[in-house]
Design an enzyme around this catalytic site. Sequence first.
Site, short mmCIF file in Angstrom:
data_model
loop_
_atom_site.label_atom_id
_atom_site.label_comp_id
_atom_site.label_asym_id
_atom_site.label_seq_id
_atom_site.Cartn_x
_atom_site.Cartn_y
_atom_site.Cartn_z
N TYR A 82 0.85 -1.20 0.00
CA TYR A 82 0.00 0.00 0.00
C TYR A 82 0.88 1.24 0.00
CZ TYR A 82 -3.79 3.17 1.12
OH TYR A 82 -4.70 4.18 1.07
N PHE A 134 -8.91 19.42 -24.74
CA PHE A 134 -9.30 18.03 -24.89
C PHE A 134 -10.61 17.86 -24.10
CE2 PHE A 134 -9.39 13.51 -23.77
CZ PHE A 134 -9.47 13.03 -25.05
N THR A 135 -11.42 16.89 -24.48
CA THR A 135 -12.77 16.77 -23.88
C THR A 135 -12.73 16.73 -22.35
OG1 THR A 135 -12.60 14.38 -24.22
CG2 THR A 135 -13.86 15.61 -25.86
N ASP A 225 0.50 19.18 -21.12
CA ASP A 225 -0.13 17.86 -21.21
C ASP A 225 0.73 17.01 -22.13
OD1 ASP A 225 -1.59 15.62 -21.89
OD2 ASP A 225 -3.51 16.66 -22.06
N LYS A 268 -1.28 6.49 -23.12
CA LYS A 268 -0.71 6.78 -24.44
C LYS A 268 0.81 6.71 -24.33
CE LYS A 268 -4.56 9.84 -25.73
NZ LYS A 268 -5.23 9.28 -26.90
N ARG A 391 -15.24 12.81 -33.53
CA ARG A 391 -14.57 13.96 -32.91
C ARG A 391 -15.12 15.19 -33.64
NH1 ARG A 391 -12.23 12.32 -28.07
NH2 ARG A 391 -14.46 12.51 -27.98
N PHE A 457 -21.00 12.15 -25.84
CA PHE A 457 -20.50 11.21 -26.85
C PHE A 457 -20.22 9.82 -26.26
CE2 PHE A 457 -16.05 11.07 -25.58
CZ PHE A 457 -15.88 12.26 -24.90
#
Length: 484
Positions: A82, A134-135, A225, A268, A391, A457
Amino acid sequence: MFHDAIRLTSGENLPIEMHKVRIVQKLNLLPVEERVTAMANAGFNTFLLQNRDIYMDMLTDSGTNAMSDQQLAAMMVADDAYAGSESFYRLEKAVGEIFNTQYFLPAHQGRAAEHIISQVFIKQGDIVPMNFHFTTTKAHVEYAGGEVVEVFADDALEVKSGKPFKGNIDIDKLKALIRRHGKEKIPYIRLEAGTNLIGGQPFSIENMREVRKVADEHGIIIVLDASLMGENVYFIKMREPEFRNASVKEIFHTMCGLADIVYCSFRKLGCARGGGISTNNSELYRKMRDLVPLFEGFLTYGGTSVREIEAIAVGLREALDWDVIKHSPEFIRYFVDSLNAQGVPVLTPAGGLGCHLDANGFLPHLKHSDYPAGALGAAVYIVAGARGMERGTISTDRDAAGNDVPADVELLRLALPRRVFTLSQIKYLEDRLKWLYENRNLVGGLRFVEEPKILRFFLGRLEATSDWPQKLAAKFRADFGDSL
Ligand code: F0G
């Protein structure tokens, strides 16, 4: 050695794989009639399709990349604890190596990092300038009471372009925005590497340096980002002369050195599943640190399994290898350039992440209210068994008055998860897309039958505005005979 794709005797550039496939997953390709049924059952939303009904899953490159033998091996030696897990310290070290940062906070994925950053820095009425949203980023900025303002160059949204750095910030617009609102209202400037929603387009280091200058003049911090940073690094090396001979690591370090906070989806970059925030600023680190145990988990796992933590650590080191970095953008360029040469409307220049079909160019007979990118997504699945991601307008939620907001660009993204597909699969899809373009008049619109208020979406359900899916399938059957 630094090299581009392999040149064939014909002069064609072939993006050959610098890896071999050693584990495979069986795929299904349903007959076209069954694909129509599956699409209807999924409410014409590719998110709601079941994977077993999909031949090429190009929904996203997030958490779906092929992992290396070294990543899988590392998962076997993960240290389950942990607190104080050795796996975490290995990840912390790898993050430091790639981003050249001292402090690291784990989070279970990229949006969890966005949640923490937004909650710590944004107050009601703040403005967050960025190259593009970005969303999940926009949703988190707004959830914290802020507003996203995009300051991209006027030609960034041109679908057909030769512009190498469409992800750049327009410096004059940024300065004007700061003048208009005052620096007190701007908690940070956000730069998104490999700008996702405009087609995986990079920004240049030259531009980032200018953004840094403006930020320093006003004492504003920069948040980077880095989720699609591998591809942005690739494009900098290929397109920005100053960095032609720089190593991948040097480019990573130069970019991160120009930011105050670097956050990332390791789904990613890193080719595993997790997220995190890193910085060299101990004060910023301490501000964010306390929210990690509250929302994510203890500081040495942050909601991520230790096995994934090990895989990320190895994946990040592998991302410093040019052969690993270049594979995906070269495959994408091959795919995009072939479609472009055949007249199929695609976004150019090819970016990172995937091939983006220009739905307005593909289906000019449809109106915004027909949701062209959503309709194209349904049609591509019906003719090829490939699922992309809308998109466009469906991915943009309604405004406060309840009106649809037509998206700046109406795209169907066909993501190429890293090292997953072969060139014959790409060639098959190219053929079906060309056929669909020739039969584009058969594609009709969609309308919502069930529409969530936030991020519609993901879970929204739609229906076809006529029996066009059946007619499209009938034409497919007539042209292809008994071929799937
Ligand atoms: N930032 C960028 C640029 C992204 O592309 C994503 C995710 C996130 C943040 C959020 O990260 O998914 O780990 O929470 N992009 C995925 C996509 C979902 O399909 O492009 P996450």
